[in-house]
Design an enzyme around this catalytic site. Structure first.
Site, PDB file in Angstrom:
ATOM      1  N   TRP A  27      -1.587   8.569   2.232  1.00 12.63           N
ATOM      2  CA  TRP A  27      -2.066   7.304   2.258  1.00 12.63           C
ATOM      3  C   TRP A  27      -2.584   7.095   3.788  1.00 12.63           C
ATOM      4  O   TRP A  27      -1.868   7.491   4.817  1.00 12.63           O
ATOM      5  CB  TRP A  27      -1.232   6.284   1.949  1.00 12.63           C
ATOM      6  CG  TRP A  27      -1.686   4.732   2.162  1.00 12.63           C
ATOM      7  CD1 TRP A  27      -0.689   3.999   2.892  1.00 12.63           C
ATOM      8  CD2 TRP A  27      -2.883   4.180   2.025  1.00 12.63           C
ATOM      9  NE1 TRP A  27      -1.333   2.749   2.973  1.00 12.63           N
ATOM     10  CE2 TRP A  27      -2.836   2.993   2.433  1.00 12.63           C
ATOM     11  CE3 TRP A  27      -3.929   4.280   1.303  1.00 12.63           C
ATOM     12  CZ2 TRP A  27      -3.545   1.716   2.383  1.00 12.63           C
ATOM     13  CZ3 TRP A  27      -4.989   3.468   1.126  1.00 12.63           C
ATOM     14  CH2 TRP A  27      -4.743   2.207   1.623  1.00 12.63           C
ATOM     15  N   ASP A  51       1.025  14.353  -2.172  1.00 14.55           N
ATOM     16  CA  ASP A  51       0.538  13.095  -2.904  1.00 14.55           C
ATOM     17  C   ASP A  51      -0.492  12.340  -2.282  1.00 14.55           C
ATOM     18  O   ASP A  51      -0.632  12.138  -1.025  1.00 14.55           O
ATOM     19  CB  ASP A  51       1.834  12.108  -2.642  1.00 14.55           C
ATOM     20  CG  ASP A  51       1.772  11.144  -3.697  1.00 14.55           C
ATOM     21  OD1 ASP A  51       2.044  10.942  -4.824  1.00 14.55           O
ATOM     22  OD2 ASP A  51       1.078   9.911  -3.100  1.00 14.55           O
ATOM     23  N   TYR A  56      -7.172   6.675  -2.143  1.00 13.83           N
ATOM     24  CA  TYR A  56      -7.031   6.834  -1.008  1.00 13.83           C
ATOM     25  C   TYR A  56      -8.339   7.369  -0.217  1.00 13.83           C
ATOM     26  O   TYR A  56      -8.693   7.852   0.816  1.00 13.83           O
ATOM     27  CB  TYR A  56      -6.035   7.890  -0.630  1.00 13.83           C
ATOM     28  CG  TYR A  56      -4.557   7.565  -1.111  1.00 13.83           C
ATOM     29  CD1 TYR A  56      -4.251   6.254  -1.591  1.00 13.83           C
ATOM     30  CD2 TYR A  56      -3.662   8.540  -1.004  1.00 13.83           C
ATOM     31  CE1 TYR A  56      -2.983   5.848  -1.828  1.00 13.83           C
ATOM     32  CE2 TYR A  56      -2.379   8.302  -1.419  1.00 13.83           C
ATOM     33  CZ  TYR A  56      -1.982   6.894  -1.938  1.00 13.83           C
ATOM     34  OH  TYR A  56      -0.827   6.584  -2.269  1.00 13.83           O
ATOM     35  N   LYS A  81      -3.668   9.966  -8.566  1.00 12.27           N
ATOM     36  CA  LYS A  81      -3.754   8.614  -9.409  1.00 12.27           C
ATOM     37  C   LYS A  81      -5.034   8.090  -9.654  1.00 12.27           C
ATOM     38  O   LYS A  81      -5.721   8.152  -9.028  1.00 12.27           O
ATOM     39  CB  LYS A  81      -2.804   7.843  -8.585  1.00 12.27           C
ATOM     40  CG  LYS A  81      -1.313   8.249  -7.785  1.00 12.27           C
ATOM     41  CD  LYS A  81      -0.905   7.409  -6.787  1.00 12.27           C
ATOM     42  CE  LYS A  81       0.257   7.920  -5.891  1.00 12.27           C
ATOM     43  NZ  LYS A  81      -0.141   8.552  -4.841  1.00 12.27           N
ATOM     44  N   HIS A 114      -1.838   4.052 -10.894  1.00 13.68           N
ATOM     45  CA  HIS A 114      -1.538   3.717  -9.699  1.00 13.68           C
ATOM     46  C   HIS A 114      -0.706   2.314  -9.640  1.00 13.68           C
ATOM     47  O   HIS A 114       0.145   1.984  -8.893  1.00 13.68           O
ATOM     48  CB  HIS A 114      -2.690   3.905  -8.973  1.00 13.68           C
ATOM     49  CG  HIS A 114      -2.716   3.960  -7.291  1.00 13.68           C
ATOM     50  ND1 HIS A 114      -3.382   4.441  -6.456  1.00 13.68           N
ATOM     51  CD2 HIS A 114      -1.404   3.349  -6.497  1.00 13.68           C
ATOM     52  CE1 HIS A 114      -2.824   4.354  -5.243  1.00 13.68           C
ATOM     53  NE2 HIS A 114      -1.912   3.858  -5.206  1.00 13.68           N
ATOM     54  N   ASN A 152       4.820   1.652  -9.358  1.00 14.27           N
ATOM     55  CA  ASN A 152       4.836   0.364  -9.050  1.00 14.27           C
ATOM     56  C   ASN A 152       5.006  -0.357 -10.237  1.00 14.27           C
ATOM     57  O   ASN A 152       4.671  -1.677 -10.463  1.00 14.27           O
ATOM     58  CB  ASN A 152       3.681  -0.250  -8.313  1.00 14.27           C
ATOM     59  CG  ASN A 152       2.986   0.256  -7.242  1.00 14.27           C
ATOM     60  OD1 ASN A 152       4.139   0.293  -6.202  1.00 14.27           O
ATOM     61  ND2 ASN A 152       2.172   1.058  -6.987  1.00 14.27           N
ATOM     62  N   PRO A 201       8.825   5.328   2.312  1.00 16.78           N
ATOM     63  CA  PRO A 201      10.418   5.453   2.613  1.00 16.78           C
ATOM     64  C   PRO A 201      10.778   5.170   4.048  1.00 16.78           C
ATOM     65  O   PRO A 201      11.898   5.139   4.425  1.00 16.78           O
ATOM     66  CB  PRO A 201      10.493   7.040   2.206  1.00 16.78           C
ATOM     67  CG  PRO A 201       9.466   7.780   2.658  1.00 16.78           C
ATOM     68  CD  PRO A 201       8.248   6.738   2.229  1.00 16.78           C
TER      69      PRO A 201
END
Length: 286
Positions: A27, A51, A56, A81, A114, A152, A201
């Site tokens: 991202w 990922d 993005y 995604k 997503h 999410n 994270p």
């Protein structure tokens, strides 16, 4: 996850497919040589799980980085995604094909919804999620993706989707870091054998100055970032750290030389809300 020794070590999903235990997030990585350089650096430092997402805007960069690496697709795990504007059965199938071509792949390892549709009448948003999921099931059954999941999704979004599903979600990627425990969602996923992935994270870097985390990290001789990543692993989630700094990219993958004690895990769990993005799937307007 105590037996994990390397960022490329795999956790087995509900369908038997292996997913490397630390992923490299992309991202906000630019769709240019700098972004490609960061992904290639991550692969050199042992990451085997990348990922990305259609939103993005860098899937083709990730594809170039994969092609430039010394590894075949079989040795690298690629996630992308479907974005919110492409929800629905036919739209998702078309969006996937665009993503697959940008990535330069015959198949994608993991394909995710997503964000859930979550607004309006229950029958409307639930149907949207179910139709989008039906497209992912088709892609999976056709062999174009090896695993499917969501991002999410709270339990209230997962339950109606699962009731209508033929194939249950294998992954739920959520915001997860010290100060953002997501206990209810994690517990639901554990009960239903859905592997949790942790985006942000490190709390987008906002947790790194927290005094409790700095104190605990000092006791282990690690950085706060390493502590956060290790906490995710010991809370049975796959962390997806992102960086463009070569030193930090390498550092974030070196988290297998220490274990956080149960007492310190509880101290981290008990932190007040910290570093949260503020993005709630029930209220986001994109």
């Amino acid at each position: 996850m105590a037996d994990l020794q390397h960022s490329g070590d795999k956790i087995v999903l509900r369908n038997g497919y292996g997913i490397p235990c630390i992923g490299f997030g992309t991202w906000k990585l630019p769709n240019d040589e700098a972004g490609q350089g960061a992904v290639c650096q991550a692969v050199r430092d042992g990451y085997r799980h990348i990922d990305t997402a259609a939103f993005y805007g860098n899937e083709d960069m990730v594809g170039r980085a994969r092609a430039a690496s010394a590894f075949s697709h079989e040795d690298l795990f690629l996630t992308t995604k479907v974005w919110n504007t492409e929800r629905g059965y036919e739209q998702t199938l078309a969006a996937f094909e665009k993503s697959r071509k940008k990535l330069g792949l015959e198949y994608v390892d993991l394909y995710l919804i997503h964000w859930p549709a979550a607004k309006g009448a229950d029958t409307a948003w639930q149907r949207t999620n179910q139709e989008t999921w039906r497209a992912l099931e088709t892609l999976y059954l056709d062999g174009l993706v090896k695993a499917i999941g969501v991002c999410n999704f709270k339990p209230r979004h997962l339950e109606p989707l699962m009731e209508a599903a033929e194939i249950l979600p294998m992954v739920n990627q959520i915001e997860l870091h010290p100060g953002c425990n997501q206990e209810e969602t994690r517990a639901f996923c554990e009960r239903h054998h859905i592997l949790v992935e942790a985006w942000s994270p490190l709390g987008s870097g906002r947790v790194l100055e927290n005094e409790v985390l700095r104190d605990i990290a000092s006791a282990y001789g690690c950085t706060v970032a390493q502590l956060c990543i290790r906490w995710c692993l010991q809370r049975h989630a796959i962390p997806l750290p992102r960086s463009v700094d070569a030193g930090r990219i390498a550092e974030n993958a070196r988290v297998f030389w220490f274990d956080i004690s149960d007492e310190d895990l509880r101290r981290i769990d008990g932190l007040d809300p910290l570093g949260q993005s503020g993005l709630d799937p029930d209220t986001v307007d994109f």
